[in-house]
Write an enzyme that holds these catalytic residues in place. Structure first.
Site, mmCIF file in Angstrom:
data_model
loop_
_atom_site.group_PDB
_atom_site.id
_atom_site.type_symbol
_atom_site.label_atom_id
_atom_site.label_comp_id
_atom_site.label_asym_id
_atom_site.label_seq_id
_atom_site.Cartn_x
_atom_site.Cartn_y
_atom_site.Cartn_z
ATOM 1 N N ARG A 365 0.829 -1.207 0.000
ATOM 2 C CA ARG A 365 0.000 0.000 0.000
ATOM 3 C C ARG A 365 0.864 1.257 0.000
ATOM 4 O O ARG A 365 0.523 2.259 -0.633
ATOM 5 C CB ARG A 365 -0.997 -0.008 1.169
ATOM 6 C CG ARG A 365 -2.011 1.139 1.097
ATOM 7 C CD ARG A 365 -3.146 0.985 2.105
ATOM 8 N NE ARG A 365 -4.215 0.123 1.633
ATOM 9 C CZ ARG A 365 -5.234 0.515 0.864
ATOM 10 N NH1 ARG A 365 -5.350 1.770 0.491
ATOM 11 N NH2 ARG A 365 -6.147 -0.348 0.483
ATOM 12 N N GLU A 768 -10.111 5.612 6.802
ATOM 13 C CA GLU A 768 -8.674 5.882 6.809
ATOM 14 C C GLU A 768 -8.237 7.116 6.037
ATOM 15 O O GLU A 768 -7.325 7.818 6.491
ATOM 16 C CB GLU A 768 -7.926 4.674 6.229
ATOM 17 C CG GLU A 768 -8.042 3.419 7.052
ATOM 18 C CD GLU A 768 -7.479 2.234 6.281
ATOM 19 O OE1 GLU A 768 -8.126 1.786 5.328
ATOM 20 O OE2 GLU A 768 -6.389 1.776 6.631
HETATM 21 N N1 MTE Z 1 -12.920 5.192 14.125
HETATM 22 C C1 MTE Z 1 -13.027 4.904 15.432
HETATM 23 N N2 MTE Z 1 -13.831 5.668 16.194
HETATM 24 N N3 MTE Z 1 -12.328 3.876 15.996
HETATM 25 C C2 MTE Z 1 -11.478 3.096 15.249
HETATM 26 O O1 MTE Z 1 -10.859 2.164 15.774
HETATM 27 N N4 MTE Z 1 -10.516 2.650 13.021
HETATM 28 C C3 MTE Z 1 -10.179 3.212 11.719
HETATM 29 C C4 MTE Z 1 -11.403 3.873 11.073
HETATM 30 N N5 MTE Z 1 -12.054 4.745 12.014
HETATM 31 C C5 MTE Z 1 -11.339 3.382 13.858
HETATM 32 C C6 MTE Z 1 -12.114 4.449 13.333
HETATM 33 C C7 MTE Z 1 -9.640 2.227 10.781
HETATM 34 S S1 MTE Z 1 -8.021 1.806 10.916
HETATM 35 C C8 MTE Z 1 -10.406 1.655 9.814
HETATM 36 S S2 MTE Z 1 -9.750 0.576 8.682
HETATM 37 C C9 MTE Z 1 -11.842 1.948 9.697
HETATM 38 O O2 MTE Z 1 -12.289 2.836 10.703
HETATM 39 C C10 MTE Z 1 -12.599 0.638 9.793
HETATM 40 O O3 MTE Z 1 -13.963 0.809 9.782
HETATM 41 P P1 MTE Z 1 -14.840 1.033 8.448
HETATM 42 O O4 MTE Z 1 -14.227 0.188 7.393
HETATM 43 O O5 MTE Z 1 -16.171 0.605 8.854
HETATM 44 O O6 MTE Z 1 -14.725 2.484 8.130
HETATM 45 N N1 LUZ Z 2 -4.740 -4.657 2.644
HETATM 46 C C1 LUZ Z 2 -5.168 -3.411 2.802
HETATM 47 C C2 LUZ Z 2 -4.760 -5.581 3.627
HETATM 48 O O1 LUZ Z 2 -5.103 -2.617 1.873
HETATM 49 N N2 LUZ Z 2 -5.658 -3.046 3.978
HETATM 50 C C3 LUZ Z 2 -5.748 -3.878 5.029
HETATM 51 O O2 LUZ Z 2 -6.195 -3.475 6.080
HETATM 52 C C4 LUZ Z 2 -5.277 -5.217 4.860
HETATM 53 N N3 LUZ Z 2 -5.321 -6.118 5.853
HETATM 54 C C5 LUZ Z 2 -4.869 -7.349 5.653
HETATM 55 C C6 LUZ Z 2 -4.344 -7.690 4.427
HETATM 56 N N4 LUZ Z 2 -4.306 -6.808 3.429
HETATM 57 MO MO1 MOS Z 3 -7.555 -0.142 9.405
HETATM 58 S S1 MOS Z 3 -5.571 0.151 9.544
HETATM 59 O O1 MOS Z 3 -7.402 -0.927 7.843
HETATM 60 O O2 MOS Z 3 -7.744 -1.416 10.510
#
Ligand code: MTE
Ligand code: LUZ
Ligand code: MOS
Length: 820
Positions: A365, A768
């Site tokens: 990524r 993210e």
């Molecule tokens: N928001 C809150 N409040 N708590 C969290 O742990 N994790 C983040 C984001 N927002 C997180 C958050 C991460 S790393 C990801 S990948 C996404 O939420 C995952 O949830 P979603 O795919 O439903 O957006």
């Molecule tokens: N790839 C990615 C992944 O783009 N995001 C992720 O969170 C992930 N997790 C596991 C394996 N590939």
């Molecule tokens: Mo989020 S870093 O893809 O859990």
């Protein structure tokens, strides 16, 4: 008694009130109220489904579950050295300590001693002495590695006993490898090096750089980041009949926990049951790394046939688990007089830690985000995931994307300074085109580019040019305080870069009273996923939001789920739940037409009512009628993202369904005597497509912005250079941002426009991408530092830009010779 109010407090209370008013104003409640009245349940701002429970302290997390009689507690004994050999464990003294019931070592694990996510290279407990397999036997990999697990009557007794690890472990220490540079010099990596080049394996890139009118060569260091989820890692394992196991676990990936526990206990997947109602934050830290805790609790519960809870305290959590990878870069670019990059070559070396974990996909990524929003005609990238004697680094919001993109932003920032141009102009000159200059280095054609409009809107709404002039004027008159300004764009690829993870399932149950329950494969970590999925179901069935309840994620309900990660939670599970709800609606419509006349197509579901053949029934009435007619009132649903492919050998393909865009402008003031700084104002325009829930999405954008700002400024990880101990393992030494670090002016808006792809209601993933927005804070600080040197020298500012780092950069630019 009336105590005088601290004026500082008052000031921040006022700031907060302003801030709250500002937030409310940014949500267009008028249009939403109209849509709601028309029956829409998506596109509506509404509170998080558990908000009332969160604020009342009534939302249950894993540690809040009532403990079963006979529950025992586990604590881990950690390695006191970062590298070496574990010769023996003398556990008699520990076994004799008060409350201790058992001590578990590697040999007690009935199945695999491994919690590796993709590569099986991650021992649960360090094996003792030389082993048959030679390779991992007795090898200590980092300071903090679990050597044994104490099981005791209480958590305090378990922790007291486990704290004796240093006396119990007989170790032959070795010299640890701690930095990415050291690992790279030795050529030791957790996964093979990766190479991504646009053409002819990167031969053309050397020619492009050498032929360019200008060149730039440099290095950059960007630090890692602790997830700092407020609820730490925790698992509660309960042995069930016939040798089966149930584990309540705070995890983003229940299915992986199921697999890992099954392997560790030598069970089948159908004998392991994982459940997670919610996490108090995950941020990637519970995507793979909840595995160790689930497995060890399960191994202990299995051996003792009693429930076992494992909840490490914060310091141990820091010492055991990994976090965002720090990166070290070496780059060389060639560019023209406008600052357009003609060729770029970059090596990225990450600190992967002692095992692979997710370091491979993280590096992938990173390489796929070095382009960020920019067309790089010739580019060659090399990614090395250095094996070090540190915690195994893992997912953290952005998953390598931020580490890839910040490098190109650093380069463009330097190019602008070298050409004495405004950095925004240089950035814009490099933007991807709409119909040409629109192919990424990995071969994906960008069809949804909105970066030009988005940046244009933000540039004018934040008054970029006028503020630039005002800052230049301010700096000319202000010798000590210097202001800085930066606008940075983002483009972030949405989908797991491992194509087969892009699938999800859901179950929707309609009960005979008309109430609805949805269960899906995603997990709730505060991001509002359950709220969004329930909105999708309510919308599809034309009912009030309150009628739909989402329940705990559970491996016995939806099978073979992916991690809730890569921001895909709502995209995947929303579509799966929509599929399930649509099937039920179709059956109800067919039944309604049969019973009441007309065609099924003409039946309308909205606002809890059903219109059929000129009659109006309540949803509950129709459901009760359908039940007595023996209509199936529940359904499963499934979704897989279309059109994805990826060749991990050539690093070419179409890894992302679409891109999310955004941009931010930050203005800072830096005190050049102390290195202290303040974010004065931030303006954000972020692309969430046609948002499912603007209030929740704005919350995600604000949270990610502040979290990313912490990564790039105050959050510093320090390992002792000699013994390899992580010294910053508590909030006393590791500084995350607080509410007071929010800028007094924080204008966050969502960009208006649907997803070009057929995503769930044309929304875009938002979890993210906004973590990259506070690049603008970092580059505003760099701009202010540059101003202190009269913009003559390029500030060598590493991230995090702590006050010390800022002072070092200031010293460098102030010592630079005046331009000739
Ligand atoms: N928001 C809150 N409040 N708590 C969290 O742990 N994790 C983040 C984001 N927002 C997180 C958050 C991460 S790393 C990801 S990948 C996404 O939420 C995952 O949830 P979603 O795919 O439903 O957006
Ligand atoms: N790839 C990615 C992944 O783009 N995001 C992720 O969170 C992930 N997790 C596991 C394996 N590939
Ligand atoms: Mo989020 S870093 O893809 O859990």
């Amino acid at each position: 008694m009336n105590k005088p109010i601290d004026p500082a407090l008052l000031q921040s209370a006022e700031a907060f009130a302003d801030y709250a008013a500002n937030t409310a104003a940014r949500i267009d409640t008028g249009a939403e109220a109209e849509a709601l009245a028309q029956g829409a349940r998506v596109g509506i701002s509404r509170p998080h489904e558990s908000a009332h429970l969160h604020v009342a302290g009534e939302a249950t997390y894993t540690d809040d579950l009532p403990e079963l009689a006979g529950t025992l507690h586990c604590a881990l004994g950690l390695s006191p050295v970062a590298a070496g050999r574990l010769e023996a464990l003398d556990l008699d003294a520990i076994r004799a300590m008060p409350g201790v019931v058992d001590v578990i070592v590697a040999d007690d694990i009935p199945g695999a001693n491994d919690c590796g996510s993709i590569v099986h290279d991650d021992p649960l407990l360090c094996p003792v002495g030389p082993q048959d397999d030679g390779a991992t036997g007795g090898e200590i990999r980092f300071l903090g590695q679990p050597l044994f697990a104490v099981i005791a009557r209480t958590r305090t007794e378990a922790r007291r006993a486990a704290a004796r690890a240093k006396e119990a472990a007989r170790v032959v220490p070795a010299e640890p490898v701690l930095t990415p540079q050291q690992a790279h010099a030795r050529g030791q990596y957790v996964v093979p090096p990766m190479h991504l080049a646009r053409s002819d394996k990167g031969v053309a890139v050397r020619a492009a750089i050498e032929a360019a009118p200008h060149r730039l060569k440099g290095e950059l260091d960007v630090g890692g980041q602790e997830q700092f989820y407020l609820e730490g890692q925790i698992s509660y394992a309960i042995p069930k009949e016939g040798g089966t196991m149930q584990v309540y676990c705070s995890t983003q990936h229940p299915t992986e926990m199921q697999h890992l526990v099954a392997h560790a206990l030598h069970l089948h997947s159908n004998e392991v049951h994982i459940e997670c109602r919610r996490m108090g934050g995950g941020f990637g830290g519970k995507e793979s790394q909840s595995g160790l805790f689930a497995c060890i609790a399960a191994v202990a519960a299995n051996k003792l046939r009693r429930p076992v809870k494992l909840r490490p305290d914060r310091d141990d959590d820091f010492l055991i688990t990994g976090r965002r990878h720090c990166f070290w870069y070496e780059y060389e670019v060639g560019f023209d007089d406008e600052g357009r990059i003609l060729g770029a070559e970059i090596s990225m070396v990450s600190r992967a830690g002692h095992s692979a974990d997710l370091s491979g996909p993280v590096m992938t990524r990173a390489l796929c985000h070095f382009d960020n929003a920019y067309w790089l005609p010739e580019v060659s990238m090399h990614g090395f995931s250095g094996r070090t004697n540190t915690q195994s680094n893992t997912a953290f919001r952005g998953f390598g994307g931020p580490q890839g993109a910040i490098a190109v932003e650093y380069v463009l920032d330097s190019i602008a300074r070298q050409l004495d141009r405004d950095a925004l102009d240089v950035r814009r000159a490099n933007f991807y085109g709409k119909t040409e200059r629109n192919v990424t280095p990995y071969g994906q054609v960008i069809r949804d580019n909105v970066i030009h409009e988005l940046v244009g809107q933000l540039e004018s709404s934040c008054d970029y040019r006028a503020r630039r002039d005002a800052i230049t004027a301010f700096n000319a008159k202000s010798p000590v305080l210097k202001r800085g300004l930066a606008l940075t764009p983002i483009k972030f690829g949405i989908s797991f870069n491992v194509p087969h993870f892009n699938q999800a399932g859901a179950l929707v149950h309609v009960y005979t009273d008309g109430s609805i329950l949805v269960n899906h494969g995603g997990t709730e970590m505060g991001q509002g996923l359950n709220t969004k999925v329930a909105q999708v179901v309510a919308h599809e069935l034309g009912v009030e939001f309150e009628r739909v309840r989402a329940t705990a994620t559970d491996t016995t309900k939806v099978a073979n789920t992916s991690a809730t990660a890569a921001s895909t939670g709502a995209d995947l599970n929303g579509k799966a739940a929509q599929d399930a709800a649509r099937q039920i609606r179709q059956r109800l419509a067919d039944f309604a037409a049969r019973r009441h006349g007309g065609t099924a197509d003409a039946v309308r579901f909205a606002n809890g009512k059903v219109q059929v053949a000129g009659r109006e029934l309540s949803f509950a009435t129709l459901v009760a009628e359908a039940y007595t007619d023996r209509v199936q009132l529940w359904s499963d649903g499934f979704y897989s993202t279309p059109g994805l492919h990826w060749n991990s050998q050539t690093m070419q393909g179409h890894p992302f369904y679409y891109f999310a865009y955004g941009a931010a402008v930050s203005e800072v003031v830096v005190d050049t005597l102390t290195g202290e700084w303040k974010l004065l104002r931030a303006d954000v325009l972020h692309d969430a497509g046609r948002s499912l829930n603007p209030a929740v999405d704005i919350g995600q954008v604000e949270g990610a912005f502040i979290q990313g700002m912490g990564w790039l400024t105050t959050e510093e990880l320090v390992w002792h250079p000699g013994n390899g101990k992580l010294l910053t393992h508590a909030p006393s030494t590791y500084k995350i941002p607080t509410a007071n670090d929010c800028p007094p002016v924080f204008n966050v808006r969502l960009f208006d426009g649907p997803n070009a792809e057929d995503s769930i209601h044309r929304s875009k993933a938002v979890g993210e991408p906004p973590l990259l927005l506070p690049f603008s804070v970092f580059f505003a600080i760099r701009d202010a530092v540059s101003a202190a040197g009269g913009h003559r020298a390029d500030p060598p500012l590493r991230a995090p830009a702590t006050s010390e780092a800022i002072l070092r950069a200031l010293t460098a630019v102030q010592a630079a010779p005046a331009a000739a």
